[in-house]
Design an enzyme around this catalytic site. Structure first.
Site, mmCIF file in Angstrom:
data_model
loop_
_atom_site.group_PDB
_atom_site.id
_atom_site.type_symbol
_atom_site.label_atom_id
_atom_site.label_comp_id
_atom_site.label_asym_id
_atom_site.label_seq_id
_atom_site.Cartn_x
_atom_site.Cartn_y
_atom_site.Cartn_z
ATOM 1 N N ASP A 58 63.628 60.122 -54.246
ATOM 2 C CA ASP A 58 64.456 60.496 -55.389
ATOM 3 C C ASP A 58 63.821 60.053 -56.700
ATOM 4 O O ASP A 58 62.856 59.275 -56.718
ATOM 5 C CB ASP A 58 65.840 59.850 -55.267
ATOM 6 N N TYR A 124 60.557 51.357 -45.668
ATOM 7 C CA TYR A 124 60.880 51.142 -47.078
ATOM 8 C C TYR A 124 61.066 49.654 -47.351
ATOM 9 O O TYR A 124 61.474 48.895 -46.463
ATOM 10 C CB TYR A 124 62.174 51.860 -47.468
#
Length: 288
Positions: A58, A124
């Protein structure tokens, strides 16, 4: 060879601060990572290039271990400056691309390799500080600020309740036709404070795949437990929800980085891609 083309893998990194995310926004001039790389490759290779990526990050999210691939006519690589060598192509691109994107490796891969569907898991890391003055100036672009102190033990307990294959609908923004069943394989919190960076924490999050905004929602859910706003058992209860929960804050994008993507051996690439393309249903969830 795929219809007379070769497939090339890119390993890349970017600072997502000044990008509107990974994905090209149609014909828009919005600055995205995909647009920058595709446009530069198209300019150098004189062929239209379409990238497939492991993780569509994003706006504001960073990457140090992003993976993508593209197909191209091998003749496009035979110019004098490239001579069929991906390393030379990297150098050409480096002279043309902005400082906040770097391709650090390119390699020929089998036709069965798919950056998105062949991936076994994505890794992540989320960095967040609760210090009143926020992140160090040199880390402000990749470290989020949470305004209240947290109990890391409570956050870890909240994270532990989410491990395994579940329907993470409560943690995902709705996307029509997309499954929200995921296998969360690691979710660990670490106190990485130093004298220069007190009250600094990292969440390490690994899953086979993530749905839209899932990682930042997982982090946000743990943070509200850690600050005492939500009680023990909050995250486990959320696994019973069937749609996005308004009780979960989405943690700031700046703290999140995609740090790695794992792939199987070459002989397993096709099978993994076929498995990943299959739509998951609740029948696959473990019995309680």
């Amino acid at each position: 060879m795929i219809n007379g083309t070769v497939r090339i893998r890119l390993d890349l990194a970017y600072d997502g601060t000044d990008f509107h995310g990974w994905a090209r926004q149609g014909d828009s001039d919005l600055r995205t990572v995909q647009k920058i790389i595709e446009d530069t490759l198209t300019l150098v290779l004189q062929r239209p290039i379409d990238l497939t990526v492991a993780g569509r990050t994003d706006a504001g999210v960073h990457a140090t271990g992003q993976v993508a691939h593209f197909d191209v006519d091998p003749a496009a690589l035979e110019t004098r400056s490239i001579a069929g060598d991906p390393a030379r192509l990297i150098r050409r691109l480096a002279r043309l691309m902005p400082d906040d994107v770097r391709i650090h490796n390119m390699s020929f891969v089998p036709a069965e390799f798919d950056a998105r569907f062949s991936a076994l898991r994505r890794h992540y890391v989320y960095r967040v500080t609760t210090h009143p003055r926020g992140a160090l100036p040199t880390r402000a672009r990749d470290t989020a600020h949470w305004p209240r102190s947290v109990d890391i033990s409570a956050m870890q307990a909240a994270a532990d309740a989410l491990i395994g294959m579940h329907d993470f609908a409560a943690f995902c923004k709705y996307r029509e036709g997309a499954s929200t069943i995921r296998d969360l394989q690691e979710f660990t919190w670490h106190d990485v404070s130093t004298p220069q960076e007190p009250q600094l924490y990292e969440a390490h999050v690994t899953a086979d795949a993530f749905c839209w905004s899932m990682v930042r929602s997982l982090v946000g859910a743990c943070l509200v437990v850690g600050e005492g706003k939500r009680a023990d058992g909050f995250t486990e209860h959320l696994l019973g929800e069937t749609k996005r929960s308004s009780s979960i804050p989405v943690a700031a994008a700046c703290g999140l980085s995609l740090v790695g993507v794992d792939y199987p051996s070459d002989d397993q690439l096709g099978a993994r891609a076929e498995q990943a393309r299959a739509y998951r249903t609740h029948d696959e969830l473990p019995s309680l």
